[in-house]
Structure formats: C-alpha cells, structure tokens
Design an enzyme around this catalytic site. Structure first.
Site, short mmCIF file in Angstrom:
data_model
loop_
_atom_site.label_atom_id
_atom_site.label_comp_id
_atom_site.label_asym_id
_atom_site.label_seq_id
_atom_site.Cartn_x
_atom_site.Cartn_y
_atom_site.Cartn_z
N HIS A 92 0.68 -1.03 -0.24
CA HIS A 92 -0.04 -0.26 0.15
C HIS A 92 1.02 1.16 0.20
O HIS A 92 -0.07 2.12 -0.42
CB HIS A 92 -1.35 -0.08 1.20
CG HIS A 92 -0.83 0.31 2.07
ND1 HIS A 92 0.55 -0.60 3.57
CD2 HIS A 92 -0.30 1.49 3.06
CE1 HIS A 92 0.78 -0.17 4.55
NE2 HIS A 92 -0.07 1.75 4.51
C1 UD1 Z 1 -2.17 5.78 6.28
C2 UD1 Z 1 -0.76 5.98 6.87
C3 UD1 Z 1 0.57 5.03 6.28
C4 UD1 Z 1 0.04 3.56 7.42
C5 UD1 Z 1 -1.37 3.18 6.66
C6 UD1 Z 1 -2.46 1.94 7.17
C7 UD1 Z 1 -0.78 8.82 6.17
C8 UD1 Z 1 0.47 9.71 5.33
N1 UD1 Z 1 0.12 7.51 5.76
O1 UD1 Z 1 -1.92 5.38 4.44
O2 UD1 Z 1 1.31 5.85 7.23
O3 UD1 Z 1 1.01 2.73 7.32
O4 UD1 Z 1 -2.27 4.37 6.69
O5 UD1 Z 1 -3.12 2.01 5.87
O6 UD1 Z 1 -1.59 9.10 7.77
N2 UD1 Z 1 -9.03 4.66 1.87
C9 UD1 Z 1 -10.51 4.13 1.16
N3 UD1 Z 1 -10.74 3.46 2.56
C10 UD1 Z 1 -10.71 3.46 3.50
C11 UD1 Z 1 -9.23 4.16 3.75
C12 UD1 Z 1 -8.78 4.65 2.70
O7 UD1 Z 1 -11.27 3.43 0.40
O8 UD1 Z 1 -10.92 3.36 5.04
C13 UD1 Z 1 -7.99 4.48 0.18
C14 UD1 Z 1 -8.70 5.92 0.26
O9 UD1 Z 1 -8.69 6.01 -1.73
C15 UD1 Z 1 -7.52 7.13 0.25
C16 UD1 Z 1 -6.40 5.99 -0.08
O10 UD1 Z 1 -7.29 5.12 0.61
O11 UD1 Z 1 -6.99 7.78 -0.38
C17 UD1 Z 1 -5.19 6.28 1.14
O12 UD1 Z 1 -5.53 6.36 2.24
P1 UD1 Z 1 -4.54 7.38 2.93
O13 UD1 Z 1 -5.70 6.99 4.61
O14 UD1 Z 1 -4.24 8.84 2.73
O15 UD1 Z 1 -3.36 6.77 3.69
P2 UD1 Z 1 -3.49 4.89 3.42
O16 UD1 Z 1 -2.50 5.03 2.09
O17 UD1 Z 1 -4.11 4.21 3.79
#
Ligand code: UD1
Length: 354
Positions: free
Chosen positions: A202
């Site tokens: 991820h």
């Molecule tokens: C975040 C953390 C990372 C952690 C990870 C665990 C930051 C910068 N990164 O990364 O340190 O290891 O979480 O998973 O804070 N999305 C969904 N549903 C959800 C959550 C996310 O669809 O419930 C999708 C969205 O499209 C979003 C993307 O995942 O744009 C990324 O989510 P985001 O929370 O920005 O960062 P992670 O990549 O999950």
C-alpha cells in the site's frame, strides 16, 4: 487525569487496543477518531474485534491530499482539545492523524505524548518519515518502542524527553495470537496451512508508479505457492486507474481482513511479503519469514536477526527470495514481552502536567 487518544488509521486502532485496556479505571480516557480510515473493514471492524471503546469523537475527515486531509484534522482536533482540556494528548505512530493531533495540541499548550517515538527510515520520500520527525520534535514525552529508537532520539537531541516503554503492538499481537490459537484458518482463498504466502502492498512508492507496481505483481505471480494479496483500498484504486489486473499467476486477491484473521493467516503462512511496517514485525513475532518490498525498514531488528529480507527493486528475483530457507531460530525479544501498554500508562500517570 484526562488523556485524549487521537487515532485515524488502521495501525493506530491496533495500538490503541492495549492502551485503552490499560487505561480502564485509571484515567479519564477519551478517544478521538479523525476518520482518515472509514471503510468498515479498515476501521469499525478493528474496534469491534479488539474490544476498543467507541470513539467519543469522530471527525469524519476521510480521504484527500495531504494538505486538505491534515488541515481538516487540525481544525477539528483543535476544537476537541479546547473543549476537553486533557492533561495529555496521546498520539500514535506516523500518519497524518498523528501529526495533526501533535500540532493542534502543542499550539494550545496541551502536553503531547508520542507513542512509537524514535522510529526512522531515513527515507525522506515517505510521508510517514516527515510525520514521525515533526511529531517527535513537537512532543513533550517520547515513548520509544526499542533501544534503536531511543538512540535515534538521543542523536536528535531528544534524550531528555524519551522513555523506553517497549512495543504495544507486541502486547496486542501476543494476546490475539493466544486467542486465535487452535482456530481454523479463516481466509476466503482456498489455501492450506503452510501452503501460501500473505502479501500486502500500500505504500505510495510502490502503488503510484504503474511500472513499479506491475513489476512487483509480475514477481509475485511467479512464486511457487499461492500469494494471498490482502488488497488495501489504495492498491485497488490505483490498479484500476492504471488498468493493472492484481490477480495473475499465483496471486489470489482478497479484501483486507480483521486483526484476528490477519494474525491467524500470518501464523499459518509460509511467509509474508509486504511494505507495511507493522506486518514485518508481526511476522517476526510469529516467527514467519518476511520479505519487505522497501529499500529500508524502521524495524531493523527483524533484518539483523535474519527474519526479514529487504527487496529494493529486483522484483524478478522475488520467487527465489520469498522461497528461501527459514532462518536460524531465535529467542531474541527486541520488542519486549507484551507489557508495553502498562508502562505507557504508568509513565503518563507519573508525569503530572506542569
Ligand atoms: C495511511 C498512513 C500510513 C499507514 C496506512 C495504514 C499517512 C500519510 N499514511 O496510509 O502511515 O501505514 O494508513 O493503512 O497517514 N481509503 C479507502 N478507505 C479507507 C481508507 C482509505 O478507500 O477506509 C483509500 C482512499 O482512496 C485514500 C487511500 O486509501 O485516498 C489512502 O488513504 P490514506 O489514509 O490517505 O493513506 P493510507 O495509504 O491508508
């Protein structure tokens, strides 16, 4: 004493579980969820499975660019901190939720404790690295999981604010391992114990460049046993965008699973392939060999002890690396013995606010 825990993303819910349990009856413990992760299987399922009290606040911030996401959290958390006036704001790990909570609290002169302080990848391309460094330097109390983390904090002039408490993820891992011991393997994919690998991908550095993501998936496709890929929403979204099929060759795609199922799946796996920080360590604690798709790791002990191999970009070599023989057994315990949450609560209670 009132302590406000701020969480928002999946690994933080895991860390919160042992803390909430250790706080019970000892402090007025409030929980604020930023809403960074919001899908049921990325958020609510963890609260239910790990017996974490329902959050007192949920900002519902959701996804967005770093600035918009972090800014919305900062605005919402400032109000919560002003309204609740905690003695400590406790922040976890290295996500945008961590940084937002630390900045909101210090500006209001509320003391901040950073759990999992002092981890460093020294990779400035990672948003998490900036979140960690900035949070450590803002916080009043640095709760470090390992001696290596303590050493990093000392190098940055932060020794006086640092306390070695151990790793709370070890607490929850050991407890869950014991709870799921003897339960059948609960994966949607038709695999046998010992006959598959667990994979997660991820990190932006691996998901956002289509050529790199394709190369990783091509390598995984050629591994001799099934590779159960627990697909983070970020991975699915970017694979769709770039027209990349995740399920090819040995790769079997699954939705993310809850924490007990993950522990059960890793405990029975032939190995783990991941770019997650927490999963590398969980594999080590369960004594399952791990292959990490990153140029470096914060959990260097897993590599030094021979249980984790880093792969920077030689993805065609993945099958041979993943299928390597098991390393020598070890009883080393660099992450503690599963009592870190107690140490965290003791430390917070013993350090009364100024
Ligand atoms: C975040 C953390 C990372 C952690 C990870 C665990 C930051 C910068 N990164 O990364 O340190 O290891 O979480 O998973 O804070 N999305 C969904 N549903 C959800 C959550 C996310 O669809 O419930 C999708 C969205 O499209 C979003 C993307 O995942 O744009 C990324 O989510 P985001 O929370 O920005 O960062 P992670 O990549 O999950």
């Amino acid at each position: 004493m009132r302590i406000l825990s701020v969480v928002g993303a999946r690994p933080q819910f895991v860390k919160l579980a042992p803390i909430a349990r250790a706080m019970a009856g000892r402090a007025d413990h409030l929980i604020a969820h930023t809403g960074q992760h919001y899908d049921h299987n990325m958020s609510d399922a963890f609260f239910a499975d790990l017996g974490i009290p329902h959050p007192d606040f949920n900002l519902g911030v959701g996804s967005g660019k770093h600035g918009a996401q972090t800014g919305a959290m900062l605005t919402g958390l400032e109000e919560i901190i002003e309204d609740t006036r905690p003695d400590w704001v406790l922040v976890y790990g290295d996500t945008n939720s961590t940084l937002a909570a630390a900045v909101a609290a210090v500006k209001l002169h509320v003391r901040v404790a950073h759990l999992e302080a002092g981890l460093r990848s020294f990779n400035r391309r990672m948003p998490e690295e900036h979140n960690r460094v900035l949070t450590d330097h803002a916080a009043d109390l640095l709760l470090a999981p390992t001696q290596v983390a303590m050493d990093h904090l000392a190098t940055e002039g932060l020794a006086e604010r640092s306390v070695l408490v151990g790793d709370v993820m070890t607490d929850v891992l050991f407890k869950t391992r014991d709870e799921v011991a003897g339960t059948p393997l609960a994966l949607a994919a038709a695999v046998e114990p010992g006959g598959y690998y667990v994979a997660t991908i991820h990190r932006p550095d691996n998901t956002d460049d289509p050529d790199r993501l394709r190369a990783i998936l091509d390598g995984l496709a050629k591994v001799a046993k099934p590779v159960v890929l627990l697909a983070h929403p970020r991975l699915r979204a970017l694979a769709d965008k770039h027209g990349i099929e995740l399920a090819a060759g040995s790769v079997v795609v699954s939705d993310p699973v809850g924490y007990p199922q993950l522990v059960n799946a890793v405990a029975h796996a032939a190995g783990v392939i991941t770019d997650s920080g927490g999963l590398q360590k969980e594999a080590f604690l369960l004594r399952v060999p791990c292959t990490t798709l990153r140029p470096e790791t914060e959990w260097v002990e897993t590599v030094d002890l021979g249980w984790n191999v880093l792969v920077t970009d030689d993805f065609p070599a993945l099958p041979g690396i993943v299928e390597r023989p098991r390393p020598a057994a070890t009883d080393a315990a660099p992450y503690g013995t599963g009592t870190a949450a107690e140490a965290v609560v003791e430390t917070l209670l013993s350090r009364l606010p100024r």
